[in-house]
Design a protein around this motif. Structure first.
Motif, mmCIF file in Angstrom:
data_model
loop_
_atom_site.group_PDB
_atom_site.id
_atom_site.type_symbol
_atom_site.label_atom_id
_atom_site.label_comp_id
_atom_site.label_asym_id
_atom_site.label_seq_id
_atom_site.Cartn_x
_atom_site.Cartn_y
_atom_site.Cartn_z
ATOM 1 N N THR A 12 62.345 5.067 45.818
ATOM 2 C CA THR A 12 62.773 4.252 46.536
ATOM 3 C C THR A 12 61.306 3.281 46.855
ATOM 4 O O THR A 12 60.224 3.914 47.062
ATOM 5 C CB THR A 12 63.287 4.628 47.892
ATOM 6 O OG1 THR A 12 62.287 5.314 48.589
ATOM 7 C CG2 THR A 12 64.447 5.534 47.565
ATOM 8 N N PRO A 13 61.358 2.155 47.423
ATOM 9 C CA PRO A 13 60.312 1.273 47.959
ATOM 10 C C PRO A 13 59.427 2.227 49.012
ATOM 11 O O PRO A 13 58.264 2.128 49.166
ATOM 12 C CB PRO A 13 60.887 -0.088 48.103
ATOM 13 C CG PRO A 13 61.809 -0.237 47.652
ATOM 14 C CD PRO A 13 62.593 1.049 47.292
ATOM 15 N N ARG A 14 60.194 2.591 49.895
ATOM 16 C CA ARG A 14 59.544 3.381 51.074
ATOM 17 C C ARG A 14 58.862 4.472 50.487
ATOM 18 O O ARG A 14 57.785 4.798 51.191
ATOM 19 C CB ARG A 14 60.866 3.652 52.140
ATOM 20 C CG ARG A 14 60.274 4.323 53.339
ATOM 21 C CD ARG A 14 61.524 4.645 54.270
ATOM 22 N NE ARG A 14 60.992 4.643 55.629
ATOM 23 C CZ ARG A 14 61.698 4.602 56.780
ATOM 24 N NH1 ARG A 14 63.023 4.414 56.658
ATOM 25 N NH2 ARG A 14 61.010 4.538 57.891
ATOM 26 N N ALA A 15 59.252 5.210 49.735
ATOM 27 C CA ALA A 15 58.871 6.547 49.145
ATOM 28 C C ALA A 15 57.532 6.208 48.442
ATOM 29 O O ALA A 15 56.418 6.912 48.432
ATOM 30 C CB ALA A 15 59.560 7.309 48.394
ATOM 31 N N ARG A 16 57.467 5.195 47.660
ATOM 32 C CA ARG A 16 56.318 4.547 46.988
ATOM 33 C C ARG A 16 55.276 4.084 47.811
ATOM 34 O O ARG A 16 54.179 4.454 47.821
ATOM 35 C CB ARG A 16 56.640 3.612 46.068
ATOM 36 C CG ARG A 16 57.305 4.310 44.541
ATOM 37 C CD ARG A 16 57.349 2.846 43.634
ATOM 38 N NE ARG A 16 58.185 1.927 44.013
ATOM 39 C CZ ARG A 16 59.471 1.713 43.946
ATOM 40 N NH1 ARG A 16 60.008 2.782 43.346
ATOM 41 N NH2 ARG A 16 59.940 0.581 44.205
ATOM 42 N N ARG A 20 50.110 4.720 50.499
ATOM 43 C CA ARG A 20 49.448 4.778 51.764
ATOM 44 C C ARG A 20 48.425 6.213 51.883
ATOM 45 O O ARG A 20 47.527 6.434 52.123
ATOM 46 C CB ARG A 20 50.302 4.786 53.026
ATOM 47 C CG ARG A 20 49.433 4.973 54.247
ATOM 48 C CD ARG A 20 50.402 3.951 55.489
ATOM 49 N NE ARG A 20 49.452 4.424 56.681
ATOM 50 C CZ ARG A 20 48.600 3.997 57.220
ATOM 51 N NH1 ARG A 20 47.688 3.413 56.366
ATOM 52 N NH2 ARG A 20 48.285 4.349 58.394
ATOM 53 N N ALA A 21 49.183 7.311 51.443
ATOM 54 C CA ALA A 21 48.566 8.715 51.463
ATOM 55 C C ALA A 21 47.557 8.639 50.577
ATOM 56 O O ALA A 21 46.622 9.179 51.082
ATOM 57 C CB ALA A 21 49.690 9.817 51.260
ATOM 58 N N ILE A 22 47.571 8.184 49.306
ATOM 59 C CA ILE A 22 46.763 8.173 48.547
ATOM 60 C C ILE A 22 45.351 7.311 48.923
ATOM 61 O O ILE A 22 44.165 7.655 48.824
ATOM 62 C CB ILE A 22 47.282 7.581 46.988
ATOM 63 C CG1 ILE A 22 48.040 8.521 46.307
ATOM 64 C CG2 ILE A 22 45.884 7.300 46.201
ATOM 65 C CD1 ILE A 22 48.816 8.336 45.188
ATOM 66 N N SER A 23 45.947 6.209 49.647
ATOM 67 C CA SER A 23 44.759 5.336 50.012
ATOM 68 C C SER A 23 43.804 5.963 50.902
ATOM 69 O O SER A 23 42.573 5.966 50.993
ATOM 70 C CB SER A 23 45.288 4.083 50.534
ATOM 71 O OG SER A 23 44.223 3.295 51.241
#
Length: 112
Positions: free
Chosen positions: A81-85, A90-93
């Motif tokens: 889902t777009p929300r999960a991606r 964001r977590a990766i960033s």
């Protein structure tokens, strides 16, 4: 006779810092704890104490691998889902910003 204050560097402070890093805390978060030095002091220690620098870098590499393992364990279906991606991006960033400059590009090899 050298001037200045004596260093607050100690194995106990080093252990608290390393423990905080392994809990995925940022340097800023760790430095807010009582009796911890400032981020500026930690940056100075990074250059002043080679053993500390080595340990710090190893912990950051391990922390990155654990982070990537957690993402991969979620499986490809977890980010459909777009929300999960967006949450994963964001977590990766945020995680990349927490890494020392020399390690910041490491995650891109997993995601590009």
């Amino acid at each position: 006779m050298p001037g200045g204050r004596p260093s607050k560097f100690s194995k106990a402070v080093e252990e608290r810092l390393i423990d905080g890093l392994m809990e995925f805390k940022s340097i800023s978060q760790i430095c807010k704890a009582p009796n911890m030095p400032s981020a500026k002091t930690i940056a100075r220690w990074f250059h002043q104490y080679p053993e500390f620098r080595e340990r710090y870098l190893k912990v950051c590499e391990l922390r990155e691998q654990l982070f990537v393992d957690d993402l991969l364990e979620a499986g490809p279906g977890a980010f459909t889902t777009p929300r999960a991606r967006h949450a994963a991006d964001r977590a990766i960033s945020l995680f990349k910003r927490m890494q020392p400059k020399g390690l910041r590009s490491g995650l891109t090899t997993y995601w590009n």
